[in-house]
Design a protein around this motif. Structure first.
Motif, PDB file in Angstrom:
ATOM      1  N   ASN A  43       0.830  -1.203   0.000  1.00  0.00           N
ATOM      2  CA  ASN A  43       0.000   0.000   0.000  1.00  0.00           C
ATOM      3  C   ASN A  43       0.864   1.252   0.000  1.00  0.00           C
ATOM      4  OD1 ASN A  43      -2.213  -1.651   0.257  1.00  0.00           O
ATOM      5  ND2 ASN A  43      -2.256  -1.476   2.484  1.00  0.00           N
ATOM      6  N   GLY A  49      -1.054   7.971   7.787  1.00  0.00           N
ATOM      7  CA  GLY A  49      -1.555   6.605   7.683  1.00  0.00           C
ATOM      8  C   GLY A  49      -2.799   6.477   6.824  1.00  0.00           C
ATOM      9  N   SER A  50      -3.294   7.583   6.272  1.00  0.00           N
ATOM     10  CA  SER A  50      -4.417   7.473   5.335  1.00  0.00           C
ATOM     11  C   SER A  50      -3.926   6.801   4.066  1.00  0.00           C
ATOM     12  CB  SER A  50      -4.943   8.852   4.952  1.00  0.00           C
ATOM     13  OG  SER A  50      -5.209   9.596   6.096  1.00  0.00           O
ATOM     14  N   LEU A  51      -4.804   6.030   3.456  1.00  0.00           N
ATOM     15  CA  LEU A  51      -4.394   5.305   2.259  1.00  0.00           C
ATOM     16  C   LEU A  51      -4.384   6.203   1.027  1.00  0.00           C
ATOM     17  CD1 LEU A  51      -6.199   1.877   2.444  1.00  0.00           C
ATOM     18  CD2 LEU A  51      -3.765   2.271   2.173  1.00  0.00           C
ATOM     19  N   SER A  54      -4.079   1.337  -2.879  1.00  0.00           N
ATOM     20  CA  SER A  54      -4.059  -0.029  -2.389  1.00  0.00           C
ATOM     21  C   SER A  54      -4.722  -0.922  -3.423  1.00  0.00           C
ATOM     22  CB  SER A  54      -4.827  -0.094  -1.066  1.00  0.00           C
ATOM     23  OG  SER A  54      -4.792  -1.406  -0.564  1.00  0.00           O
ATOM     24  N   PRO A 150      -8.182   5.943  -2.591  1.00  0.00           N
ATOM     25  CA  PRO A 150      -9.236   6.510  -1.742  1.00  0.00           C
ATOM     26  C   PRO A 150      -9.345   8.025  -1.818  1.00  0.00           C
ATOM     27  CG  PRO A 150      -7.983   4.877  -0.535  1.00  0.00           C
ATOM     28  CD  PRO A 150      -7.259   5.119  -1.808  1.00  0.00           C
ATOM     29  N   ILE A 222      -2.805  14.690   3.622  1.00  0.00           N
ATOM     30  CA  ILE A 222      -4.007  14.776   2.793  1.00  0.00           C
ATOM     31  C   ILE A 222      -4.781  16.081   2.997  1.00  0.00           C
ATOM     32  CG2 ILE A 222      -4.354  12.321   2.344  1.00  0.00           C
ATOM     33  CD1 ILE A 222      -6.481  12.336   4.489  1.00  0.00           C
TER      34      ILE A 222
END
Lengths: 649, 70
Positions: A43, A49-51, A54, A150, A222
């Motif tokens: 990932n 730690g937000s994606l 993935s 995402p 983000i």
């Protein structure tokens, strides 16, 4: 009869011995195979730690129109079509026609929907008819692995994706840069065919174990990315520009917090088209004056107070006219003012005056700061800077004055930002970096720290003077329209002509590159930022302060409003007697029995709500203030979920 | 021999079913996560809240730290 027997015997022998090897191989091939076990791709994460990317299973839905009985089909066609219609937005009649035609055409593989996410897939699976499953309902589900983002379209270019035409090929963006780490190693294993079309391993151990890809944690934030993206989008739309980019970098560490790249599509909308921030090398224009000034100050060939005569806004040098944006010119001004008002004439005369006998001294300093080299980031397609020197085909008598105000050389936005960041970082030039660490589950594989390119690009005195001037540009110079009394910024505007080789056609359709580079807060800077917008519609405006400045300001403001102002007070007795009494009174209430309605008259609404809701009542408020009237009288038995109306004053 | 081969086959089918389930769960997780990421982005929130008249603050929050208590 005997002849037949002989013929059979002959064929047997032939098959067994002559063609035997071929058939035995075929049999083995049918029953066993060497399968590749794909490794799961790692990932890509944001700094919190937000994606960002993935791999995930998506579902194609197809419909076998023949396996369904006529009764089932007729009964369910309308409700199924309605269900599909509400989910996908096409009219119900469309699906009815589609499925009827397919059934009469005996289509056993009708496409209903492609690449559905899990929740949509479950909805489709539970629709009338389809919920009967594959045999009676005709539902065919084909799962495929795709790369999911995402964040959607935001930061699309920086993150990168697989090649549209070659699945599995990752070349661009972070996906491309860290492909080796992300992709892992595929395994191999010998398998034997068993029932239901499944294959079972022949040996206990995998012959080669697959190794899942590592996770890559990037430095992207983000929230900042979101702000940068939308602030840039707003300006591009307002100025109908061709394209633009924003980079936000953390001063001390070089971590890139946001990169937005937006280009105009044919239909006029904007989308993440190319990685302009990293790849586009162009003439920087006035943002380069900061670099020229730093060179001159460091060589002590001039000081901030040195005077230069910019005359009446038009000056001829070596047969070419140089002009300033202010009609009538700035007259005689100091070097510091020349930077603050961004006088081309001022810079051309100052730099030419100081270096015309030894232009190499000037260009060598720029090379010493490695501004003529690529930064060396892993992302594909970093644009190469062009810094000419004496002897190059690009060099002429005019080259030095042109360079002084940012023409006749090329740099990418990221390269310019790296220099501004060094000024913000008190002279230490750090390498911009997109990745924090590489992990495998919760094990760190590699951690990337701050990389220093140059310990000290100039003396503290020079850096201090530069910081002061950049601050003043926003207070009173070309960036003063951005000034805010609430938060401080420092930076330099830039407005450069582009595609001006043919002057006549340029005059007909004036094209500019507008930019703003700087950092915030002005004292103890935390982030540096560059905004570049190409070809804003010249009728609407093209000056750096108007076009790109607001994007810069918006990001600075956002970071300012997100960090709490701290005030420390040494308090003596903060307790108010009345408040204390209310507080104690409330505590007593909570200790009372919970089966009957208490008296809440005179209580602040906020206390009454929490008290009554804890008792299981549903409270409705009318008005503001303290409780005046309660619809249930004191002492009434309480039922759970019962409604009570409080009139307030 | 035949018996153990059958148990092995059964296990293979079970593994296939479970790994499919794992895939579906991961798919669900990411799907929900995507919805959350998109929904909590400030630009989305601002757009939704602007209808109700709420805007993002132009001043930072004040944090009062009491250093000494008597």
């Amino acid at each position: 009869m005997f002849l037949f027997a002989l013929l059979i015997a002959f064929k047997l022998i032939n098959i067994q011995f002559v063609e035997g090897d071929v058939y035995r191989d075929l049999a083995a091939q049918d029953a066993t195979k060497n399968v590749v076990i794909p490794a799961n791709r790692g990932n890509l994460y944001a700094d919190d730690g937000s994606l960002l990317a993935s791999s995930v299973t998506k579902y194609d839905i197809r419909f076998d129109t023949q396996t369904v009985t006529k009764k089932d089909f007729d009964e369910n066609l309308v409700p199924l079509s309605q269900g599909l219609s509400t989910l996908f937005g096409k009219p119900s009649s469309y699906y009815q026609n589609l499925m009827r035609t397919a059934r009469s055409n005996k289509n056993r593989y009708l496409l209903i929907a492609k690449k559905l996410g899990y929740s949509d897939y479950i909805k489709v699976k539970n629709m009338p008819l389809f919920k009967k499953g594959s045999n009676r309902g005709g539902l065919i589900v084909i799962p495929t692995t795709v790369r999911e983002h995402p964040m959607g379209k935001i930061a699309e270019r920086l993150v990168g994706n697989q090649d549209r035409n070659t699945p599995g090929l990752y070349a661009v963006g972070l996906e491309g840069a860290y492909h080796t780490q992300l992709s892992g190693k595929e395994g191999r294993r010998l398998k034997q065919k068993i029932s239901k079309g499944r294959w079972k391993p022949v040996y206990d151990e995998n012959e080669i174990e697959p190794q899942d890809g590592y996770d890559v944690i990037s430095t992207i934030n983000i929230n900042m990315q979101d702000i940068a993206h939308h602030a840039l989008l707003k300006q591009l739309e307002e100025y109908q520009a061709d394209h633009g980019s924003v980079i936000v970098m953390e001063v001390a560490t070089g971590e890139i917090k946001a990169v937005a790249n937006l280009g105009k599509s044919r239909s006029g909308g904007y989308y993440e088209r190319l990685n302009y921030a990293v790849g586009e090398s162009s003439e920087p224009g006035s943002t380069f004056k900061t670099i020229a000034m730093t060179v001159a100050l460091e060589h002590k060939v001039l000081d901030t107070a040195t005077l230069v005569d910019t005359q009446r806004g038009k000056v001829r040098m070596y047969g070419r006219t140089i002009s300033d944006s202010k009609r009538g010119g700035y007259g005689e001004i100091s070097a510091a003012t020349a930077l603050e008002v961004s006088s081309n004439i001022g810079f051309a005369r100052m730099i030419d005056g100081a270096y015309k006998d030894d232009p190499k001294k000037f260009t060598d300093q720029i090379k010493k700061w490695k501004l003529d080299q690529k930064i060396g980031i892993l992302i594909l397609g970093e644009g190469a800077p062009v810094v000419p020197e004496v002897g190059d085909p690009l060099w002429s008598k005019n080259a030095l004055p042109s360079i002084s105000y940012g023409y006749n050389l090329k740099m990418t936005p990221l390269q310019i930002l790296t220099f501004y960041n060094a000024i913000a970082n008190n002279g230490t030039m750090v390498r911009p970096r997109f990745v924090k660490e590489i992990r495998s589950w919760n094990k760190q594989i590699e951690v990337y720290g701050t990389q220093v390119i140059i310990d000290q690009i100039a003396s503290q005195t020079t850096i201090g003077k530069m910081q002061e001037m950049l601050k003043n540009i926003v207070v009173r110079g070309t960036g003063k329209s951005l000034y805010s009394k609430n938060f401080s910024m420092a930076g330099k505007t830039g407005t450069a002509r582009i595609d001006y080789a043919d002057l006549d056609s340029w005059l007909k359709d004036k094209k500019y590159v507008s930019s703003f580079a700087g950092y915030f807060p002005a004292d103890q800077p935390k982030y540096s930022c560059i905004v570049v917008i190409h070809k804003p519609s010249a009728d609407k405006g093209y000056y750096g302060a108007d076009v790109t400045g607001p994007v810069f300001k918006r990001i600075a403001q956002k970071i300012y409003t997100d960090s709490p102002l701290k005030a420390e007070i040494a308090a003596k007795d903060l307790l108010d007697v009345a408040t204390q009494r209310d507080f104690d009174g409330y505590y007593q209430y909570t200790q009372q029995d919970t089966a009957t309605m208490p008296n809440v008259k005179g209580m602040p609404a906020m206390d009454a709500i929490s008290l009554l809701e804890n008792l299981g009542l549903v409270v409705q408020l009318k008005g503001n203030g303290k409780v005046q009237r309660q619809s249930l009288t004191m002492g009434t038995k309480i039922k759970q979920g019962q409604e009570i109306i409080l009139n307030l004053s | 021999m035949i018996g153990s081969s059958h148990t092995a086959d059964k296990k293979v089918h079970r593994i296939a079913r479970l790994s499919n389930e794992a895939k579906e769960l991961k798919s669900e997780y990411l799907d929900v996560r995507k919805q959350l990421t998109q929904a909590k982005m400030e630009s989305k929130l601002t757009a939704v809240m602007s209808k109700t008249g709420l805007q993002t603050s132009t001043i930072p929050p004040q944090k009062i730290i009491i250093t000494k208590k008597q």
